[in-house]
Design a protein around this motif. Structure first.
Motif, PDB file in Angstrom:
ATOM      1  N   THR A 306       0.821  -1.208   0.000  1.00 54.24           N
ATOM      2  CA  THR A 306       0.000   0.000   0.000  1.00 54.24           C
ATOM      3  C   THR A 306       0.859   1.264   0.000  1.00 54.24           C
ATOM      4  OG1 THR A 306      -1.648  -1.234   1.253  1.00 54.24           O
ATOM      5  CG2 THR A 306      -1.887   1.151   1.211  1.00 54.24           C
ATOM      6  N   LEU A 307       2.054   1.184   0.572  1.00 56.88           N
ATOM      7  CA  LEU A 307       2.910   2.370   0.624  1.00 56.88           C
ATOM      8  C   LEU A 307       3.340   2.831  -0.764  1.00 56.88           C
ATOM      9  CD1 LEU A 307       5.170   1.576   3.725  1.00 56.88           C
ATOM     10  CD2 LEU A 307       3.128   3.016   3.601  1.00 56.88           C
ATOM     11  N   THR A 308       3.360   1.928  -1.754  1.00 57.02           N
ATOM     12  CA  THR A 308       3.759   2.332  -3.109  1.00 57.02           C
ATOM     13  C   THR A 308       2.661   3.122  -3.812  1.00 57.02           C
ATOM     14  OG1 THR A 308       3.006   0.278  -4.175  1.00 57.02           O
ATOM     15  CG2 THR A 308       5.243   0.299  -3.287  1.00 57.02           C
ATOM     16  N   THR A 309       1.492   3.277  -3.152  1.00 50.82           N
ATOM     17  CA  THR A 309       0.424   4.114  -3.720  1.00 50.82           C
ATOM     18  C   THR A 309       0.487   5.539  -3.186  1.00 50.82           C
ATOM     19  OG1 THR A 309      -1.239   3.715  -1.969  1.00 50.82           O
ATOM     20  CG2 THR A 309      -1.041   2.053  -3.700  1.00 50.82           C
ATOM     21  N   GLU A 310       1.477   5.840  -2.335  1.00 49.23           N
ATOM     22  CA  GLU A 310       1.567   7.140  -1.674  1.00 49.23           C
ATOM     23  C   GLU A 310       2.219   8.200  -2.549  1.00 49.23           C
ATOM     24  OE1 GLU A 310       0.867   9.211   0.398  1.00 49.23           O
ATOM     25  OE2 GLU A 310       0.388   8.386   2.368  1.00 49.23           O
ATOM     26  N   ASN A 311       2.058   9.448  -2.133  1.00 51.79           N
ATOM     27  CA  ASN A 311       2.865  10.552  -2.645  1.00 51.79           C
ATOM     28  C   ASN A 311       4.338  10.158  -2.527  1.00 51.79           C
ATOM     29  OD1 ASN A 311       4.641  12.959  -1.525  1.00 51.79           O
ATOM     30  ND2 ASN A 311       3.131  13.887  -2.898  1.00 51.79           N
ATOM     31  N   ARG A 312       5.140  10.482  -3.524  1.00 56.17           N
ATOM     32  CA  ARG A 312       6.507   9.955  -3.577  1.00 56.17           C
ATOM     33  C   ARG A 312       7.382  10.470  -2.435  1.00 56.17           C
ATOM     34  NH1 ARG A 312       6.354   5.419  -5.779  1.00 56.17           N
ATOM     35  NH2 ARG A 312       8.601   5.471  -6.096  1.00 56.17           N
ATOM     36  N   ASP A 313       7.206  11.718  -2.024  1.00 53.51           N
ATOM     37  CA  ASP A 313       7.995  12.222  -0.906  1.00 53.51           C
ATOM     38  C   ASP A 313       7.576  11.568   0.406  1.00 53.51           C
ATOM     39  OD1 ASP A 313       9.674  13.876  -2.345  1.00 53.51           O
ATOM     40  OD2 ASP A 313       8.442  15.662  -2.083  1.00 53.51           O
ATOM     41  N   CYS A 340       7.566  -8.818 -10.620  1.00 54.20           N
ATOM     42  CA  CYS A 340       6.573  -9.074  -9.579  1.00 54.20           C
ATOM     43  C   CYS A 340       5.398  -9.815 -10.187  1.00 54.20           C
ATOM     44  CB  CYS A 340       6.102  -7.757  -8.963  1.00 54.20           C
ATOM     45  SG  CYS A 340       4.870  -7.939  -7.658  1.00 54.20           S
ATOM     46  N   LEU A 341       5.030 -10.937  -9.598  1.00 60.05           N
ATOM     47  CA  LEU A 341       3.855 -11.704 -10.000  1.00 60.05           C
ATOM     48  C   LEU A 341       2.798 -11.523  -8.927  1.00 60.05           C
ATOM     49  CD1 LEU A 341       2.330 -13.865 -11.698  1.00 60.05           C
ATOM     50  CD2 LEU A 341       3.520 -15.597 -10.329  1.00 60.05           C
ATOM     51  N   ASN A 365      -2.297  -5.757  -2.920  1.00 61.96           N
ATOM     52  CA  ASN A 365      -1.554  -6.854  -3.539  1.00 61.96           C
ATOM     53  C   ASN A 365      -0.733  -6.383  -4.736  1.00 61.96           C
ATOM     54  OD1 ASN A 365      -1.126  -9.704  -3.106  1.00 61.96           O
ATOM     55  ND2 ASN A 365      -2.061 -10.056  -5.104  1.00 61.96           N
ATOM     56  N   ARG A 366      -0.075  -5.241  -4.583  1.00 65.29           N
ATOM     57  CA  ARG A 366       0.740  -4.675  -5.646  1.00 65.29           C
ATOM     58  C   ARG A 366       2.000  -4.051  -5.043  1.00 65.29           C
ATOM     59  NH1 ARG A 366      -2.716  -6.984  -7.774  1.00 65.29           N
ATOM     60  NH2 ARG A 366      -4.244  -6.302  -9.325  1.00 65.29           N
ATOM     61  N   PHE A 368       3.726  -1.171  -6.846  1.00 62.04           N
ATOM     62  CA  PHE A 368       3.641  -0.371  -8.064  1.00 62.04           C
ATOM     63  C   PHE A 368       4.992   0.167  -8.513  1.00 62.04           C
ATOM     64  CE2 PHE A 368      -0.836  -0.097  -6.649  1.00 62.04           C
ATOM     65  CZ  PHE A 368      -1.468  -0.448  -7.832  1.00 62.04           C
ATOM     66  N   ASP A 369       6.005   0.154  -7.641  1.00 58.03           N
ATOM     67  CA  ASP A 369       7.326   0.649  -8.016  1.00 58.03           C
ATOM     68  C   ASP A 369       8.078  -0.289  -8.946  1.00 58.03           C
ATOM     69  OD1 ASP A 369       6.666   2.618  -6.232  1.00 58.03           O
ATOM     70  OD2 ASP A 369       8.373   2.321  -4.901  1.00 58.03           O
ATOM     71  N   LYS A 370       7.710  -1.575  -8.973  1.00 58.20           N
ATOM     72  CA  LYS A 370       8.420  -2.520  -9.838  1.00 58.20           C
ATOM     73  C   LYS A 370       8.224  -2.137 -11.300  1.00 58.20           C
ATOM     74  CE  LYS A 370      10.436  -5.853  -9.164  1.00 58.20           C
ATOM     75  NZ  LYS A 370      11.920  -5.996  -9.031  1.00 58.20           N
ATOM     76  N   SER A 371       9.280  -2.294 -12.083  1.00 59.33           N
ATOM     77  CA  SER A 371       9.181  -1.926 -13.493  1.00 59.33           C
ATOM     78  C   SER A 371       8.069  -2.697 -14.186  1.00 59.33           C
ATOM     79  CB  SER A 371      10.511  -2.182 -14.199  1.00 59.33           C
ATOM     80  OG  SER A 371      10.826  -3.557 -14.192  1.00 59.33           O
ATOM     81  N   LEU A 372       7.827  -3.916 -13.724  1.00 59.84           N
ATOM     82  CA  LEU A 372       6.878  -4.789 -14.405  1.00 59.84           C
ATOM     83  C   LEU A 372       6.180  -5.662 -13.380  1.00 59.84           C
ATOM     84  CD1 LEU A 372       6.215  -5.602 -17.449  1.00 59.84           C
ATOM     85  CD2 LEU A 372       7.687  -7.551 -17.018  1.00 59.84           C
ATOM     86  N   SER A 373       4.857  -5.665 -13.394  1.00 67.25           N
ATOM     87  CA  SER A 373       4.072  -6.573 -12.565  1.00 67.25           C
ATOM     88  C   SER A 373       3.141  -7.371 -13.464  1.00 67.25           C
ATOM     89  CB  SER A 373       3.249  -5.804 -11.526  1.00 67.25           C
ATOM     90  OG  SER A 373       4.075  -5.198 -10.563  1.00 67.25           O
ATOM     91  N   LEU A 374       3.218  -8.687 -13.352  1.00 63.27           N
ATOM     92  CA  LEU A 374       2.319  -9.588 -14.066  1.00 63.27           C
ATOM     93  C   LEU A 374       1.223  -9.993 -13.090  1.00 63.27           C
ATOM     94  CD1 LEU A 374       1.560 -11.454 -16.458  1.00 63.27           C
ATOM     95  CD2 LEU A 374       3.172 -13.129 -15.528  1.00 63.27           C
ATOM     96  N   ILE A 375      -0.015  -9.699 -13.431  1.00 65.45           N
ATOM     97  CA  ILE A 375      -1.156  -9.949 -12.551  1.00 65.45           C
ATOM     98  C   ILE A 375      -1.964 -11.105 -13.123  1.00 65.45           C
ATOM     99  CG2 ILE A 375      -3.189  -8.924 -11.473  1.00 65.45           C
ATOM    100  CD1 ILE A 375      -1.895  -6.149 -12.248  1.00 65.45           C
ATOM    101  N   VAL A 376      -2.292 -12.100 -12.293  1.00 67.25           N
ATOM    102  CA  VAL A 376      -3.124 -13.222 -12.720  1.00 67.25           C
ATOM    103  C   VAL A 376      -4.237 -13.407 -11.692  1.00 67.25           C
ATOM    104  CG1 VAL A 376      -3.221 -15.653 -13.377  1.00 67.25           C
ATOM    105  CG2 VAL A 376      -1.132 -14.332 -13.810  1.00 67.25           C
TER     106      VAL A 376
END
Length: 671
Positions: A306-313, A340-341, A365-366, A368-376
């Motif tokens: 959830t922290l990767t959904t925050e304001n970047r600072d 990230c899978l 369940n994400r 978001f900072d990863k360059s690539l996330s594959l979601i199934v």
């Protein structure tokens, strides 16, 4: 190319540093990673570990790619004014025209000279690459909704291949094959072929591979084939965006061998490559994923994703506290993972629910900072959500195409549960130490996320009254017709012509990123007014058909100019970064044209089911679309300021009118 983020409100404040984040060069036993050649020893690897073996080395064309041109300033000003004309009333346009001509005659010339001089000192890259990295990495808005787009994969035509375990295992194994093929230099170079191109033939490929790297592009060009920039591909794997105060940075660690898996907010890791760089057995991948799917550990009370959904600072500050609390090792496992899978415990029966899930999900369940996330998802729906600073849709679409085709044509594992009695899985669940301040940070992030996504509406439509084949029979551009339909729809709904953005790749040049196509023109404004404007008169099909041809021809020119680096947006953006102040950039019309109410992007691939992104401004619409042979699909997002469903209804009415004209029917006047 799903989306190039438009320059937002504060984009002018970003740094104009030109140094690219350097490509990592690593040496390891029997392996060499090099940004220009991407070589990877494959002597001990079987063909089953590669997607294919290209005759031409992956990066063979990279050294000889042409450089992105800087347009002439007078051309950029002329194109800028042409794009402004349909958005402004006559008096407004005359004032903007005067300001633009003053800029062209004065400070603009000096800024242009500075830009050209900088470009000559940085021949290893393009004039837009450094500023574009800075724009993304300096943005402080959350990644989710503001930057990360998604692309959904088409279903596996083998029904049983869409079960979650089998789909996740097969796509993961195919992704590892892609990684190995890329790093071995065996991935077919990305090349755009003209019709009748000789560059497709094996004979030509065998010939061009013998050409010196400094001449390879020219040989391909002579055969009607245009190699594309592949410098972004190395960021597909083992990469993440690290939050830092003021400006983030990108990290890539190609030596890491493990996969990051997320389920119910938990994070797990296990190796998908062995110590020698060989892919682990597909059965081991399946068994590890099976164990993760069977793990009944309750969902964490404070899921760190959830922290990767925050304001970047804000996230940067919390990240420092996470590190200080003794979580460095676990964080490094997350940051350096191959990708990230995300295994989601949801079913997605329609495009709207699939879009919401793949664009933002529950924020838990994400990473978001990863360059690539594959979601199934549980029902086998699969998608890629990607962080946008490192690259654009060309690289991600190629990855998606390859792994979808490979997973379908030669699945690594069969459908069904992992057999009982196998070896103990190697997957382990990561644990984190959280104090009360970090727990409160997670609570605040989740609350802010829920508020943001709660205001987002997504709707989708399939127009079945015609498609690419019917449009091409009339010698019109399918993309031009779709863009005209959006202009007509907005005019019908709101009575004005909106600032409109369409992304276009400039990957034909070294370190090219994107350029903007400006679909709103005097031609679309005139045609839209004739077809849907208030008080329209009865119009003959022949008259409207001529208007459609003018719209199509103009849109084709805009598209060609953008793809060849001859748009105006990136040029003026780069000049603005060099400028302390000028009336040109203070002109309200400049701000208005960059407030892109309609942000649009299209992609065409049988491997893609749908794609989408959020609007780039609060009162905007995010329009993902595709013109298929016999139908047209639109996936549109919006905030409360816009009625998404009504916009799609207007799009369908507009397309009905356009296809009626193609069928030779007159349109009645308005009531």
């Amino acid at each position: 190319m799903l989306r190039a983020a438009t320059a937002k409100k504060g984009a002018a404040l970003v740094s104009s540093r030109w140094t690219l984040v350097p490509l990592l060069q690593r040496r390891q036993r029997r392996r060499r990673w090099d940004s220009s050649r991407l070589e990877y020893s494959s002597s001990a690897s079987s063909d089953s570990e590669f997607l294919h073996r290209s005759i031409v080395p992956t990066m063979h064309y990279q050294h000889s790619l042409p450089r992105l041109p800087i347009p002439k300033l007078e051309d950029s000003i002329r194109r800028y004014l042409a794009a402004q004309q349909p958005l402004l009333e006559e008096a407004q346009f005359r004032e903007t025209e005067k300001v633009a001509h003053d800029f062209l005659a004065g400070q603009g010339q000096e800024l242009h000279r500075q830009l050209v001089a900088q470009d000559k000192k940085n021949k290893h890259t393009s004039y837009i690459s450094g500023p574009w990295f800075d724009m993304y990495l300096s943005a402080r808005e959350p990644l989710v909704l503001n930057f990360n787009p998604f692309m959904s994969l088409a279903p596996d035509p083998r029904g049983e291949g869409n079960r979650q375990l089998a789909r996740a295992a097969n796509l993961t194994c195919s992704a590892v094959r892609f990684l190995k093929t890329l790093r071995a230099g065996l991935l077919e170079p990305e090349v755009y072929h003209l019709e009748g191109s000789r560059g497709r033939s094996d004979a030509f490929k065998k010939l061009v591979r013998l050409a010196p790297a400094s001449l390879a592009w020219y040989a391909s060009y002579a055969a009607g084939a245009f190699p594309l920039d592949m410098s972004q591909y190395f960021r597909l794997f083992n990469s993440t965006r690290l939050p830092q105060t003021g400006r983030d940075r990108l990290l890539t660690e190609p030596d890491a061998r493990h996969l990051l898996v997320m389920r119910r907010g938990h994070m797990y890791v296990f190796d998908v490559l062995d110590r020698d760089g060989n892919a682990v057995a597909p059965a081991r991948v399946r068994d590890n994923l099976s164990w993760i799917l069977s793990d009944e550990t309750p969902a964490p009370d404070f899921p760190l994703g959830t922290l990767t959904t925050e304001n970047r600072d804000v996230w940067a500050g919390l990240r420092e506290k996470l590190s200080a609390a003794g979580n460095d090792e676990a964080l490094r496992a997350v940051d350096t993972a191959v990708f990230c899978l995300c295994l989601d415990d949801v079913e997605l029966p329609d495009a709207v629910r699939a879009s919401h899930n793949m664009l933002h999900g529950d924020g838990v369940n994400r990473w978001f900072d990863k360059s690539l996330s594959l979601i199934v998802a549980r029902d086998g729906h699969a998608a890629i959500n990607f962080e946008h600073s490192w690259g654009d849709g060309v690289a991600v679409l190629r990855f998606l195409n390859e792994i979808h085709g490979d997973a379908v044509s030669r699945p690594a594992v069969a459908s069904g549960p992992a057999p009982a009695g196998g070896p103990t899985p190697e997957a382990r669940r990561l644990s984190f130490r959280l104090d009360e301040e970090l727990r409160e940070g997670v609570r605040r992030a989740k609350a802010a996320f829920d508020r943001a996504v709660g205001g987002l509406t997504i709707d989708a439509v399939q127009f079945t009254g015609g498609g690419k084949e019917r449009i091409k029979e009339s010698k019109l551009s399918p993309d031009a017709v779709a863009q005209l339909a959006f202009q007509m729809a907005f005019l019908r709904q709101y009575g004005v012509t909106p600032a409109t953005y369409e992304s276009c790749s400039t990957a034909a040049f070294k370190h090219g990123r994107t350029e903007t196509i400006r679909p709103a023109s005097v031609f679309t404004r005139r045609c839209a007014a004739a077809m849907v404007g208030p008080g329209r008169r009865r119009s003959a099909a022949a008259e409207l058909m001529e208007m459609l041809r003018l719209c199509s021809g103009h849109h084709g020119r805009l598209t060609k100019e953008a793809a060849m680096g001859q748009g105006f947006d990136r040029h003026l953006f780069a000049l603005r970064l060099l400028s302390s102040a000028h009336a040109f950039y203070d002109d309200p019309a400049y701000g208005a044209i960059n407030h892109n109410v309609l942000s649009t992007s299209t992609l065409s691939s049988p491997a893609v089911a749908l794609g989408g992104f959020a609007p780039v401004v609060p009162d905007g619409l995010g329009v993902g679309y595709n013109v298929h042979d016999h139908w047209i699909g639109c996936n549109v997002s919006g905030y409360p300021a816009r009625d998404v469903s009504d916009f799609l209804r207007c799009v369908c009415r507009s397309l009905e009118d356009i296809f009626a004209v193609l069928d030779g029917k007159d349109l009645p006047g308005s009531a």
